[in-house]
Design an enzyme around this catalytic site. Structure first.
Site, short mmCIF file in Angstrom:
data_model
loop_
_atom_site.label_atom_id
_atom_site.label_comp_id
_atom_site.label_asym_id
_atom_site.label_seq_id
_atom_site.Cartn_x
_atom_site.Cartn_y
_atom_site.Cartn_z
N ASP A 145 -6.21 -42.44 7.48
CA ASP A 145 -5.68 -41.32 7.88
C ASP A 145 -4.03 -41.00 7.57
OD1 ASP A 145 -8.01 -40.79 10.40
OD2 ASP A 145 -8.17 -40.41 8.22
N ARG A 166 -20.19 -38.45 2.13
CA ARG A 166 -20.02 -38.81 3.37
C ARG A 166 -20.90 -38.73 4.50
NH1 ARG A 166 -14.61 -36.38 6.22
NH2 ARG A 166 -15.15 -37.97 7.83
N LYS A 184 -6.77 -36.20 18.45
CA LYS A 184 -7.72 -35.39 18.18
C LYS A 184 -9.28 -36.20 18.04
CE LYS A 184 -8.37 -34.63 13.57
NZ LYS A 184 -9.68 -34.97 13.10
N ASN A 185 -8.95 -37.42 17.58
CA ASN A 185 -10.10 -38.18 17.25
C ASN A 185 -10.59 -38.92 18.47
OD1 ASN A 185 -10.19 -37.24 14.60
ND2 ASN A 185 -9.25 -39.05 13.69
N ARG A 233 -5.79 -28.04 11.91
CA ARG A 233 -6.83 -28.92 12.52
C ARG A 233 -6.25 -30.17 13.17
NH1 ARG A 233 -11.79 -29.92 8.42
NH2 ARG A 233 -12.44 -30.67 10.55
N CYS A 247 -17.86 -33.07 1.07
CA CYS A 247 -16.38 -33.36 1.15
C CYS A 247 -15.69 -33.83 -0.15
CB CYS A 247 -16.51 -34.75 2.34
SG CYS A 247 -14.60 -35.40 2.48
C1 EPZ Z 1 -13.27 -40.81 11.39
O1 EPZ Z 1 -14.46 -40.18 10.79
C2 EPZ Z 1 -12.18 -39.84 11.59
N1 EPZ Z 1 -12.78 -38.62 12.16
C3 EPZ Z 1 -11.64 -39.60 10.28
O2 EPZ Z 1 -10.43 -38.96 10.37
C4 EPZ Z 1 -11.35 -41.15 9.84
O3 EPZ Z 1 -10.83 -41.06 8.33
C5 EPZ Z 1 -12.36 -42.28 9.71
O4 EPZ Z 1 -13.23 -42.13 11.08
C6 EPZ Z 1 -11.94 -43.44 9.36
O5 EPZ Z 1 -10.89 -44.05 10.22
C7 EPZ Z 1 -12.84 -38.42 13.40
O6 EPZ Z 1 -12.63 -39.22 14.36
C8 EPZ Z 1 -13.36 -37.15 13.88
P1 EPZ Z 1 -16.40 -43.39 9.57
P2 EPZ Z 1 -15.84 -40.86 10.67
O7 EPZ Z 1 -17.95 -43.16 10.09
O8 EPZ Z 1 -16.33 -40.97 11.83
C9 EPZ Z 1 -19.43 -44.25 5.59
C10 EPZ Z 1 -9.02 -37.43 10.22
O9 EPZ Z 1 -8.09 -37.24 9.51
N2 EPZ Z 1 -20.31 -43.73 6.55
O10 EPZ Z 1 -15.91 -44.45 10.03
O11 EPZ Z 1 -16.49 -39.69 9.72
C11 EPZ Z 1 -18.16 -43.33 5.29
O12 EPZ Z 1 -18.77 -42.56 4.11
C12 EPZ Z 1 -10.34 -37.63 9.89
O13 EPZ Z 1 -8.52 -37.13 11.48
C13 EPZ Z 1 -21.66 -43.94 5.98
O14 EPZ Z 1 -21.89 -44.56 4.88
O15 EPZ Z 1 -15.72 -42.01 9.74
C14 EPZ Z 1 -16.94 -44.06 5.22
O16 EPZ Z 1 -17.06 -44.52 3.87
C15 EPZ Z 1 -10.84 -37.57 8.57
N3 EPZ Z 1 -22.73 -43.76 6.81
C16 EPZ Z 1 -17.22 -45.02 6.13
O17 EPZ Z 1 -18.51 -45.09 6.36
C17 EPZ Z 1 -22.67 -42.75 8.07
O18 EPZ Z 1 -23.51 -42.65 8.79
C18 EPZ Z 1 -16.18 -44.89 7.23
O19 EPZ Z 1 -16.73 -43.51 7.95
C19 EPZ Z 1 -21.24 -42.90 8.41
C20 EPZ Z 1 -20.18 -43.38 7.64
#
Ligand code: EPZ
Length: 417
Positions: A304, A121, A22-23, A396, A116
């Protein structure tokens, strides 16, 4: 609305096939916007999130079809640049169209994702990266309003190795003028797959999989064909299903290297994990040992799989500590696991999981995608019946979880609520 009913106690056995990630497929679908014409993506999982991203693209005037795990995405008639709130609020990953729209159309109007349950987030890293590439960005009425008269490559340093911000920046930089360097980039396999997809379209991305990615902007990209990598989180979920039921299963069409961090802790817990080619063989046992984990960006232990691993540790001998460092409040599954009899205490971003001899079936509620997977795993070993409501969460990210687990001998069915 459906619910899933599980009668626990079956040792799983047999083989299960893993679907596409998915990701990986979600950003790849957005990246199709970078080229004019029809791209074909295969090994696409049949998931609600894939359908949502397809709807986001169709709102932009893209023609898309999904048949038998094959996506055809044709951007020839694309004329829109807005990703509306009604879609973005159902799936944060809709933000992946921001970079490609700016790169291909010089403008984008993308709803800010909603709240969220795991705490804030933000998407500040996505926005800042677009600004550093030269885009003008306003936030108005809950929308990111972005425009650019031509993106320009430059070094971009992330304070957090964000998967989403790395993906969006890679896509925006693919046709920008000059070279972009992403420093402290995410190293997830899904980022490597996206880089491979962009390069198949004629891009020049190097260093994906390391913490420094370089993108030499090219004049234009062309549509292409691409096979999605296996889903490592689905793989990990079935590995834990085999372990928690003391079963003996084979997980096929997966990529063992992508779940090395889980294989390592499962072996420490006393679970048999054999990897060969695209197959992982799991040999579970009743007296699993407790092993602490701390979630971290790839190749660390994935956030995850944290909830699913907690379900396993709730029946493992001894006490374990599970620390969540990515989404500090990602514990919405804990009250529901407690309803099944688990002994879990939360202190800040750490869960202390005690040993209980057995879990007992109960009505529980899914709160998000991975939390619902954890409840299914706990239900597989709980005495009696477990009734999981709000299973739309599980659709999902897991295709046909009842039939796959049923094929391994689980007593599981989906019934109208
Ligand atoms: C991706 O989310 C995945 N989603 C998530 O999987 C996964 O949990 C996450 O990466 C971490 O591995 C998809 O790929 C669609 P991040 P993403 O940006 O991109 C902070 C699932 O279950 N952050 O790596 O949203 C954020 O708050 C889903 O399949 C900022 O502060 O995660 C977090 O603490 C759930 N500012 C950290 O970085 C930003 O602009 C990592 O988030 C972006 C992120």
């Amino acid at each position: 609305m459906d619910k899933i009913v599980i009668r626990g106690g079956q040792k799983l056995k047999g083989a299960v096939k893993i679907g596409g990630a998915k990701n990986a497929v979600l950003p790849i679908m957005a990246a199709c916007l970078l080229a004019r014409g029809e791209s074909v993506v295969t090994n696409v999982p049949g998931l609600r999130d894939v359908v949502t991203m397809k709807s986001v693209l169709e709102r932009l005037g893209v023609r898309a079809s999904l048949n038998d795990h094959t996506l055809r995405i044709d951007t020839a008639a694309m004329d829109g640049f807005e990703a509306p709130y009604d879609l973005v609020r159902t799936m944060r990953a809709s933000i992946y169209v921001l970079g490609p729209l700016l790169a291909s159309h010089g403008k984008a109007k993308v709803s800010l994702p909603g709240g969220c349950a795991w705490g804030p987030r933000p998407v500040d890293l996505h926005i800042r990266a677009m600004q550093e590439l030269g885009a003008q960005i306003e936030i108005e009425h809950g929308y990111i309003i972005a425009s650019s008269s031509g993106l320009k490559g430059r070094p971009i340093k992330f304070s957090i190795a964000s998967v989403g911000a790395t993906a969006n920046t890679m896509m925006a930089a693919a046709t920008a003028e000059g070279k972009t360097q992403i420093i402290n980039a995410a190293k997830e396999p899904e980022i490597v797959a996206l880089a491979e997809f962009i390069n198949k379209m004629g891009g020049a991305v190097t260093g994906a999989g390391t913490d420094t990615i370089e993108i030499e902007g090219v004049k234009s990209l062309r549509p292409t064909e691409f096979a999605t990598i296996p889903d490592r989180i689905e793989t990990g979920t079935y590995m834990i299903a085999g372990a928690i039921t003391a079963g003996k299963i084979e997980i096929k069409d997966c990529c063992p290297q992508h779940v090395d961090s889980l294989s390592m802790v499962l072996r420490q817990a006393g679970v048999g994990v054999e990897c060969s080619g695209g197959t992982i063989s799991i040999k579970g046992r009743r007296d699993i040992a407790s092993v602490d984990v701390l979630t971290s960006p790839y190749p660390g232990f994935p956030t995850d799989l944290q909830a699913q691993y907690m379900a396993l540790m709730s029946v493992a001998r001894g006490n374990s500590i599970i620390s969540e460092t990515i989404f500090k409040d990602r514990f919405t599954h804990v009250p529901e696991l407690r309803r099944l009899g688990a002994d879990i205490k939360i202190e800040g971003n750490t869960a202390h999981v005690g040993y209980v001899k057995r879990l007992s079936g109960a009505p529980v509620m899914a709160t998000d995608l991975r939390a619902s997977a954890a409840l299914v795993l706990a239900g597989l070993v709980a005495d009696g019946e477990t009734h999981i409501s709000r299973v739309y969460h599980i659709d999902r990210g897991y295709e046909g979880i009842e039939s796959k687990l049923g094929g391994l001998g689980a007593l599981i069915e989906r019934v109208p609520e």
